[in-house]
Motif scaffolding. Structure first.
Motif, PDB file in Angstrom:
ATOM      1  N   GLY A  78      -8.908  14.293   6.939  1.00 34.78           N
ATOM      2  CA  GLY A  78      -7.750  15.149   6.749  1.00 34.78           C
ATOM      3  C   GLY A  78      -6.902  15.182   8.006  1.00 34.78           C
ATOM      4  N   ASN A  79      -5.609  15.496   7.856  1.00 36.16           N
ATOM      5  CA  ASN A  79      -4.726  15.521   9.013  1.00 36.16           C
ATOM      6  C   ASN A  79      -4.669  16.908   9.634  1.00 36.16           C
ATOM      7  N   LEU A  80      -3.996  16.992  10.797  1.00 39.06           N
ATOM      8  CA  LEU A  80      -3.954  18.229  11.563  1.00 39.06           C
ATOM      9  C   LEU A  80      -3.211  19.319  10.817  1.00 39.06           C
ATOM     10  N   GLU A  81      -2.160  18.933  10.075  1.00 42.60           N
ATOM     11  CA  GLU A  81      -1.386  19.931   9.324  1.00 42.60           C
ATOM     12  C   GLU A  81      -2.249  20.611   8.265  1.00 42.60           C
ATOM     13  N   ILE A 104     -16.628  31.694   7.547  1.00 42.10           N
ATOM     14  CA  ILE A 104     -17.491  30.586   7.105  1.00 42.10           C
ATOM     15  C   ILE A 104     -16.751  29.719   6.099  1.00 42.10           C
ATOM     16  N   GLU A 105     -15.990  30.377   5.191  1.00 38.28           N
ATOM     17  CA  GLU A 105     -15.256  29.599   4.185  1.00 38.28           C
ATOM     18  C   GLU A 105     -14.225  28.676   4.840  1.00 38.28           C
ATOM     19  N   GLN A 106     -13.541  29.176   5.894  1.00 35.99           N
ATOM     20  CA  GLN A 106     -12.558  28.330   6.583  1.00 35.99           C
ATOM     21  C   GLN A 106     -13.253  27.174   7.301  1.00 35.99           C
ATOM     22  N   TYR A 107     -14.418  27.457   7.952  1.00 37.63           N
ATOM     23  CA  TYR A 107     -15.120  26.361   8.621  1.00 37.63           C
ATOM     24  C   TYR A 107     -15.573  25.315   7.603  1.00 37.63           C
ATOM     25  N   ASP A 108     -16.054  25.753   6.429  1.00 36.01           N
ATOM     26  CA  ASP A 108     -16.472  24.793   5.397  1.00 36.01           C
ATOM     27  C   ASP A 108     -15.290  23.927   4.955  1.00 36.01           C
ATOM     28  N   ALA A 109     -14.103  24.578   4.780  1.00 33.02           N
ATOM     29  CA  ALA A 109     -12.917  23.830   4.350  1.00 33.02           C
ATOM     30  C   ALA A 109     -12.496  22.821   5.409  1.00 33.02           C
ATOM     31  N   ILE A 110     -12.575  23.215   6.705  1.00 30.20           N
ATOM     32  CA  ILE A 110     -12.210  22.291   7.792  1.00 30.20           C
ATOM     33  C   ILE A 110     -13.215  21.153   7.868  1.00 30.20           C
ATOM     34  N   MET A 111     -14.532  21.463   7.679  1.00 29.97           N
ATOM     35  CA  MET A 111     -15.555  20.405   7.659  1.00 29.97           C
ATOM     36  C   MET A 111     -15.229  19.361   6.588  1.00 29.97           C
ATOM     37  N   LYS A 112     -14.817  19.869   5.430  1.00 35.62           N
ATOM     38  CA  LYS A 112     -14.488  18.957   4.335  1.00 35.62           C
ATOM     39  C   LYS A 112     -13.309  18.060   4.720  1.00 35.62           C
ATOM     40  N   LEU A 113     -12.282  18.644   5.339  1.00 32.81           N
ATOM     41  CA  LEU A 113     -11.114  17.854   5.743  1.00 32.81           C
ATOM     42  C   LEU A 113     -11.482  16.827   6.813  1.00 32.81           C
ATOM     43  N   LEU A 114     -12.284  17.221   7.803  1.00 33.10           N
ATOM     44  CA  LEU A 114     -12.672  16.296   8.870  1.00 33.10           C
ATOM     45  C   LEU A 114     -13.508  15.144   8.334  1.00 33.10           C
ATOM     46  N   SER A 115     -14.398  15.431   7.375  1.00 36.72           N
ATOM     47  CA  SER A 115     -15.243  14.379   6.820  1.00 36.72           C
ATOM     48  C   SER A 115     -14.445  13.432   5.924  1.00 36.72           C
ATOM     49  N   GLU A 116     -13.237  13.923   5.515  1.00 33.67           N
ATOM     50  CA  GLU A 116     -12.428  13.097   4.613  1.00 33.67           C
ATOM     51  C   GLU A 116     -11.152  12.601   5.301  1.00 33.67           C
ATOM     52  N   LEU A 171       0.850  -1.185   0.000  1.00 39.33           N
ATOM     53  CA  LEU A 171       0.000   0.000   0.000  1.00 39.33           C
ATOM     54  C   LEU A 171       0.882   1.230   0.000  1.00 39.33           C
ATOM     55  N   THR A 172       0.479   2.224  -0.745  1.00 40.91           N
ATOM     56  CA  THR A 172       1.170   3.503  -0.711  1.00 40.91           C
ATOM     57  C   THR A 172       0.181   4.551  -0.263  1.00 40.91           C
ATOM     58  N   VAL A 173       0.664   5.721   0.040  1.00 37.22           N
ATOM     59  CA  VAL A 173      -0.201   6.747   0.640  1.00 37.22           C
ATOM     60  C   VAL A 173      -1.185   7.258  -0.397  1.00 37.22           C
ATOM     61  N   ALA A 174      -2.485   7.097  -0.122  1.00 38.15           N
ATOM     62  CA  ALA A 174      -3.520   7.627  -1.015  1.00 38.15           C
ATOM     63  C   ALA A 174      -4.085   8.933  -0.485  1.00 38.15           C
ATOM     64  N   ASP A 175      -3.731   9.266   0.768  1.00 41.37           N
ATOM     65  CA  ASP A 175      -4.366  10.432   1.384  1.00 41.37           C
ATOM     66  C   ASP A 175      -3.769  11.756   0.942  1.00 41.37           C
ATOM     67  N   PHE A 176      -2.746  11.733   0.053  1.00 38.65           N
ATOM     68  CA  PHE A 176      -2.218  13.003  -0.427  1.00 38.65           C
ATOM     69  C   PHE A 176      -3.144  13.623  -1.461  1.00 38.65           C
ATOM     70  N   TYR A 177      -4.147  12.863  -1.937  1.00 37.68           N
ATOM     71  CA  TYR A 177      -5.093  13.445  -2.883  1.00 37.68           C
ATOM     72  C   TYR A 177      -5.786  14.633  -2.237  1.00 37.68           C
ATOM     73  N   GLN A 178      -5.919  15.703  -2.987  1.00 35.41           N
ATOM     74  CA  GLN A 178      -6.662  16.860  -2.497  1.00 35.41           C
ATOM     75  C   GLN A 178      -8.143  16.619  -2.768  1.00 35.41           C
ATOM     76  N   ARG A 179      -8.865  16.208  -1.754  1.00 40.46           N
ATOM     77  CA  ARG A 179     -10.273  15.865  -1.933  1.00 40.46           C
ATOM     78  C   ARG A 179     -11.083  17.087  -2.317  1.00 40.46           C
ATOM     79  N   LYS A 180     -11.994  16.935  -3.253  1.00 34.73           N
ATOM     80  CA  LYS A 180     -12.843  18.043  -3.678  1.00 34.73           C
ATOM     81  C   LYS A 180     -14.285  17.580  -3.732  1.00 34.73           C
ATOM     82  N   GLU A 181     -14.696  16.870  -2.644  1.00 34.90           N
ATOM     83  CA  GLU A 181     -16.023  16.272  -2.633  1.00 34.90           C
ATOM     84  C   GLU A 181     -16.988  17.009  -1.724  1.00 34.90           C
TER      85      GLU A 181
END
Length: 369
Positions: free
Chosen positions: A356-359, A342-354, A45-55
Motif C-alpha cells: 500500500g502507498n503512504l496516502e 489495534i484496528e488501525q495497526y491491523d489495517a496498516i499491517m494489511k497495507l504494508l504487506s500488500e 500495463l495499467t494501474v492494478a494497485d487501486f484494488y482495495q485488497r481484502k486479504e
C-alpha cells in the motif's frame, strides 16, 4: 509448505509471473491475443494497485491489469492457491473494478468487455473436469449467451493440461508458454521458439533481480506475521485455560461457602429459631462483607491482567508496524504511528504487506494531505 526461497523462486509462482508480464511485452501480447477477438498490436500495463485488497495477512495478489491498443481491458493472474467461492468472487470483483475504471473515465456505461485470464496451478476445481473453462453471462434455461457481456473469465487448470495432448501444445505458441508453468524448471527444449527462449532468459534475470530479493522479504514478513498470529492464539488459549480454572475455583469456593451457610441456617433454625436468627444475621453480614471484598479483588485481578495483555499486544503491534514502516518508508516521520488503535495497526499491517502507498496509510490514521 515450500521454503521462502522456493516460494519466491518457482517458475510457476505468481511472483515470477508478475515480473514476466511487466518486463516481457511479447508474452503479455500473446496472452491478451488469446483472450481477444481482434488483432493485438500492442498492450500496456495499467494501474492494478487501486484494488482495495481484502486479504488480511495473506500474500498480496499479484494480478496484472493490461489495456490493448483498442482500449480493451484485461486482468491476467497466476493463481497458485486453491480456487474456492471467495476466490471466484475476487476474480469477478477485480474485473468489475476495471469496468468501473472505464465508467469513471467515460462518465457512462457504454464500456468495453473486461476479459480475465487465470492460469491455475492448484488442484482442479470440483466438477470442473477440463483444462479450459470460460465464464460469461448466459441464460441457464435456454443456454443463450449475452453478446458482448461485461465480463468474461477464462481459467486454465494446469493439472488438466494433459487433456490437450503434446501435439497441440507443441504446435501452438500460447499453449507452449502456458505449459512451461506446469514444469517449473524441468523444461522441454524448443530451440526453434524464440519466445520460449526469451521467457527462460527473463526467468534467469528475475533470479538475479532486485524484485526477487524484495519478494523474498515479502515472503519472510508474511510468514513472520502468520507465525506471530499462531503463537498469540496458542498463548491466548493457555491463558484462557488458566483464567478459567481460577474463576472455577473461586466460584466453587463461593458456592461451597453459600451452601454451607444455608445448611448452617437450617441447623441453626432447628436448634433454636431465635438464637439462629441472631447468629445467622451476624454471620451473614460478616461473611457477606468478606465474600464481596474477595470477589472484588478477584475481579480486579482478572480485569487488570486482561488490560495488561491488551496493552502488551498493542505495543507489540505498534513496534512491529514501526519496523515495517521504516523499512518501507525510511525517510518518513513515524510519530503519527505512535498512538493508534489495534484496528488501525491491523489495517496498516494489511497495507504494508500488500505494498500500500503512504496516502492509504495516512487515510487509515485519519491524516489527510
Amino acid at each position: 509448505m515450500d521454503s521462502i526461497e522456493t516460494s519466491a523462486a518457482k517458475f510457476s509462482s505468481d511472483y515470477f509471473f508478475h515480473y514476466l508480464l511487466h518486463h516481457c511485452d511479447e508474452v503479455r501480447n500473446l496472452f491478451v491475443s488469446h483472450l481477444s477477438n481482434h488483432p493485438i498490436l500492442n498492450t500496456e500495463l495499467t494501474v492494478a494497485d487501486f484494488y482495495q485488497r481484502k486479504e488480511n495477512a495473506k500474500k498480496r495478489i499479484l494480478d496484472v491489469a493490461v489495456v490493448d491498443d483498442q482500449g480493451y481491458y484485461y486482468d491476467l493472474e497466476m493463481q497458485n492457491g486453491d480456487i474456492n467461492r471467495s476466490e471466484m468472487i475476487r476474480f469477478f470483483n477485480y474485473a468489475s473494478l476495471l469496468l468501473d475504471s472505464q465508467i469513471n473515465k467515460g462518465k457512462d456505461y457504454n464500456v468495453k468487455t473486461v476479459k480475465t485470464l487465470i492460469i491455475y496451478t492448484g488442484k482442479p476445481i470440483r466438477d470442473f473436469e477440463h483444462f479450459e473453462h470460460r465464464f460469461e453471462l448466459i441464460d441457464s434455461d435456454y443456454l443463450i449467451k449475452l453478446k458482448d457481456g461485461p465480463i468474461e473469465i477464462e481459467i486454465l487448470q494446469i493439472e488438466r493440461m494433459e487433456e490437450l495432448g503434446m501435439e497441440v501444445v507443441n504446435n501452438d505458441q500460447f499453449y507452449r508458454i502456458v505449459h512451461m508453468f506446469s514444469k517449473n524448471e524441468d523444461f522441454i527444449d524448443h530451440h526453434d521458439d524464440q519466445l520460449y527462449t526469451l521467457v527462460l532468459d527473463h526467468y534467469n534475470k528475475y533470479l538475479n533481480s532486485d524484485e526477487y530479493i524484495a519478494n523474498l522479504q515479502i515472503e519472510r514478513d508474511r510468514r513472520a506475521y502468520h507465525t506471530g498470529m499462531i503463537q498469540s492464539r496458542k498463548e491466548g488459549v493457555e491463558e484462557g485455560k488458566i483464567l478459567g480454572k481460577q474463576e472455577g475455583i473461586e466460584e466453587g469456593k463461593i458456592l461451597g461457602k453459600q451452601e454451607g451457610i444455608e445448611e448452617g441456617k437450617i441447623i441453626g433454625k432447628q436448634e433454636g429459631i431465635e438464637e439462629g436468627k441472631i447468629i445467622g444475621k451476624q454471620v451473614g453480614i460478616e461473611e457477606g462483607k468478606i465474600i464481596g471484598k474477595q470477589k472484588g479483588i478477584e475481579e480486579g485481578m482478572i480485569i487488570g491482567k486482561q488490560e495488561g495483555i491488551e496493552e502488551g499486544m498493542l505495543k507489540a503491534k505498534r513496534d512491529y508496524i514501526l519496523m515495517l514502516f521504516r523499512k518501507e518508508f525510511p525517510y518518513e516521520d513515524t510519530r503519527f504511528l505512535e498512538n493508534l488503535s489495534i484496528e488501525q495497526y491491523d489495517a496498516i499491517m494489511k497495507l504494508l504487506s500488500e505494498n500500500g502507498n503512504l496516502e492509504q496509510i495516512y487515510e487509515v490514521c485519519h491524516i489527510f494531505l
